[in-house]
Design an enzyme around this catalytic site. Structure first.
Site, PDB file in Angstrom:
ATOM      1  N   THR A  11      65.094 -34.758 -12.783  1.00 14.61           N
ATOM      2  CA  THR A  11      65.275 -34.605 -11.230  1.00 14.61           C
ATOM      3  C   THR A  11      65.916 -35.789 -10.591  1.00 14.61           C
ATOM      4  O   THR A  11      65.934 -36.850 -11.346  1.00 14.61           O
ATOM      5  CB  THR A  11      63.859 -34.704 -10.639  1.00 14.61           C
ATOM      6  N   ARG A  15      58.201 -20.541  -9.453  1.00 14.79           N
ATOM      7  CA  ARG A  15      57.325 -21.951  -9.420  1.00 14.79           C
ATOM      8  C   ARG A  15      58.209 -22.953  -8.447  1.00 14.79           C
ATOM      9  O   ARG A  15      59.235 -23.148  -8.554  1.00 14.79           O
ATOM     10  CB  ARG A  15      57.098 -22.295 -10.688  1.00 14.79           C
ATOM     11  N   VAL A  16      57.386 -23.641  -7.664  1.00 17.65           N
ATOM     12  CA  VAL A  16      58.006 -24.713  -6.813  1.00 17.65           C
ATOM     13  C   VAL A  16      57.016 -25.992  -7.095  1.00 17.65           C
ATOM     14  O   VAL A  16      55.800 -25.796  -7.149  1.00 17.65           O
ATOM     15  CB  VAL A  16      58.074 -24.278  -5.441  1.00 17.65           C
ATOM     16  N   GLY A  17      57.712 -27.070  -7.238  1.00 12.07           N
ATOM     17  CA  GLY A  17      56.980 -28.386  -7.658  1.00 12.07           C
ATOM     18  C   GLY A  17      56.857 -28.848  -6.342  1.00 12.07           C
ATOM     19  O   GLY A  17      56.760 -28.817  -5.113  1.00 12.07           O
ATOM     20  N   ASP A  18      56.807 -30.324  -6.952  1.00  8.47           N
ATOM     21  CA  ASP A  18      56.665 -31.381  -5.594  1.00  8.47           C
ATOM     22  C   ASP A  18      57.701 -31.524  -4.850  1.00  8.47           C
ATOM     23  O   ASP A  18      57.633 -31.996  -3.589  1.00  8.47           O
ATOM     24  CB  ASP A  18      55.988 -32.705  -6.189  1.00  8.47           C
ATOM     25  N   THR A  59      59.613 -38.390  -8.749  1.00 12.28           N
ATOM     26  CA  THR A  59      60.054 -37.412 -10.113  1.00 12.28           C
ATOM     27  C   THR A  59      58.907 -37.331 -11.042  1.00 12.28           C
ATOM     28  O   THR A  59      58.018 -38.320 -10.983  1.00 12.28           O
ATOM     29  CB  THR A  59      61.176 -37.974 -10.705  1.00 12.28           C
ATOM     30  N   GLY A  60      58.755 -36.230 -11.829  1.00 12.47           N
ATOM     31  CA  GLY A  60      57.661 -36.206 -13.000  1.00 12.47           C
ATOM     32  C   GLY A  60      56.922 -34.979 -12.744  1.00 12.47           C
ATOM     33  O   GLY A  60      57.669 -34.049 -12.334  1.00 12.47           O
ATOM     34  N   GLY A  84      55.116 -32.426 -11.453  1.00 11.55           N
ATOM     35  CA  GLY A  84      55.052 -31.979 -10.165  1.00 11.55           C
ATOM     36  C   GLY A  84      53.800 -31.348  -9.564  1.00 11.55           C
ATOM     37  O   GLY A  84      53.172 -31.812  -8.751  1.00 11.55           O
TER      38      GLY A  84
HETATM   39  N1  ASP Z   1      58.943 -33.292 -10.092  1.00 13.43           N
HETATM   40  C1  ASP Z   1      59.941 -32.194 -10.682  1.00 13.43           C
HETATM   41  C2  ASP Z   1      59.091 -30.751 -10.473  1.00 13.43           C
HETATM   42  O1  ASP Z   1      58.056 -30.589 -10.670  1.00 13.43           O
HETATM   43  C3  ASP Z   1      60.420 -32.318 -11.900  1.00 13.43           C
HETATM   44  C4  ASP Z   1      61.055 -33.828 -12.326  1.00 13.43           C
HETATM   45  O2  ASP Z   1      60.845 -34.520 -11.452  1.00 13.43           O
HETATM   46  O3  ASP Z   1      61.561 -33.786 -13.236  1.00 13.43           O
HETATM   47  O4  ASP Z   1      59.447 -29.701 -10.340  1.00 13.43           O
END
Ligand code: ASP
Length: 291
Positions: free
Chosen positions: A161, A189-192, A212-213, A215
């Site tokens: 990300t 799916r939707v992340g953070d 990032t990470g 989510g």
């Molecule tokens: N945080 C992002 C998500 O969960 C993924 C990422 O940061 O690589 O969609």
């Protein structure tokens, strides 16, 4: 007059050895682009959007072109942008067929009364604003098709990300984040990333952050707002980033990373993944990077 400042990330995960130089170069290019805007008196908002654009165009990163594929083999992207001066924010989630989700997020912020548009509605809005729409194929790179095959075969792989946080010469802060999400995610799916306070947050009175990470873990601790709260309480950017990554490790099973700028323009970053590609502008104006 406040000194501008800027920090960029290209994702916190493992970053395969073969991609390290390209990830660093991409982050440095994005930092240079954002910095040129800030140096010429441009706004933090313009700087973070332009920096994220560079990363969305770079297929090394999991945003725009090069986004990860969902389990159906499609690209569904999430992005957010936030203006620390006014707390205005705009985001898109599960949007398809646009090259720069961060700019659609900015249009949501500036041209609608809403904060978040999703899926087909987000794409229709982008079209209505004259944003170019591409075929699905144009956003997909061969690496991602191979990766999806790996996911289907249960192999763990990296994600990258992108995000930016900045302060401009007027002392205004902004943050932006853009992602193709996690590899092999369920469609829908939707992340953070597009969630205010999780994927990014900016408040001139506190700080600006982009995360990032994992989510699903990052949103449990509303990571970007949590970091801004620590900076509002007087912690430096670096101390806040480190404390929040510690909280992430203590309170969730996920890993991640965070970049921050505090209201005084100091930058910080922390992560508990194997790597996080990062670039920032040092006090002497030179671009530094680490991974
Ligand atoms: N945080 C992002 C998500 O969960 C993924 C990422 O940061 O690589 O969609």
């Amino acid at each position: 007059m406040p000194n501008p400042s800027l920090i960029i990330h290209g994702g916190a995960w493992s970053v395969p050895e073969g991609d390290v130089q390209a990830a660093l170069a991409g982050c440095r290019r994005a930092a240079q682009t954002g910095w040129a805007i800030l140096q010429h008196g441009g706004s933090a908002l313009d700087a973070v959007e332009a920096a994220v654009h560079v990363l969305e165009d770079d297929p090394v990163f999991d945003a725009g072109i090069g986004s990860h594929l969902n389990l159906d083999g499609e690209v569904e992207m999430d992005a957010i942008i936030m203006d620390g001066a006014t707390l205005r924010n705009g985001a898109v989630a599960a949007i398809q067929r646009v090259r720069h989700p961060v700019s659609v997020a900015r249009l949501v912020m500036e041209r609608t009364p809403h904060s978040l548009l999703v899926g087909a509605g987000a794409e229709a809005f982008a079209r209505s604003q004259g944003v170019a729409v591409f075929s699905e194929e144009e956003l997909i790179v061969p690496r991602e098709r191979d990766t999806l095959r790996g996911i289907r075969a249960q192999k763990g792989l990296a994600q990258d990300t992108v995000g930016a946080a900045a302060r401009d010469a007027n002392g205004h802060l902004a943050a932006a984040t853009s992602t193709g999400g996690t590899m092999g995610k369920l469609p829908g799916r939707v992340g953070d990333s597009p969630l205010i306070g999780s994927g990014a947050y900016a408040d001139d009175l506190a700080g600006a952050a982009s995360a990032t990470g994992d989510g699903e873990s990052l949103m449990k601790i509303v990571i970007s707002k949590a970091a801004c709260d620590l900076m509002a309480a007087g912690q430096t950017a670096q101390a806040a980033a480190e404390a929040i990554i510690q909280r992430l490790a203590q309170r969730t099973t996920g890993a991640g990373g965070l970049i921050v700028v505090d209201a005084r323009g100091r930058v910080g970053h922390a992560f508990n993944t194997p790597r996080m590609a990062c670039a920032w502008v040092a006090a002497d104006g030179s671009i530094e990077s680490s991974i």
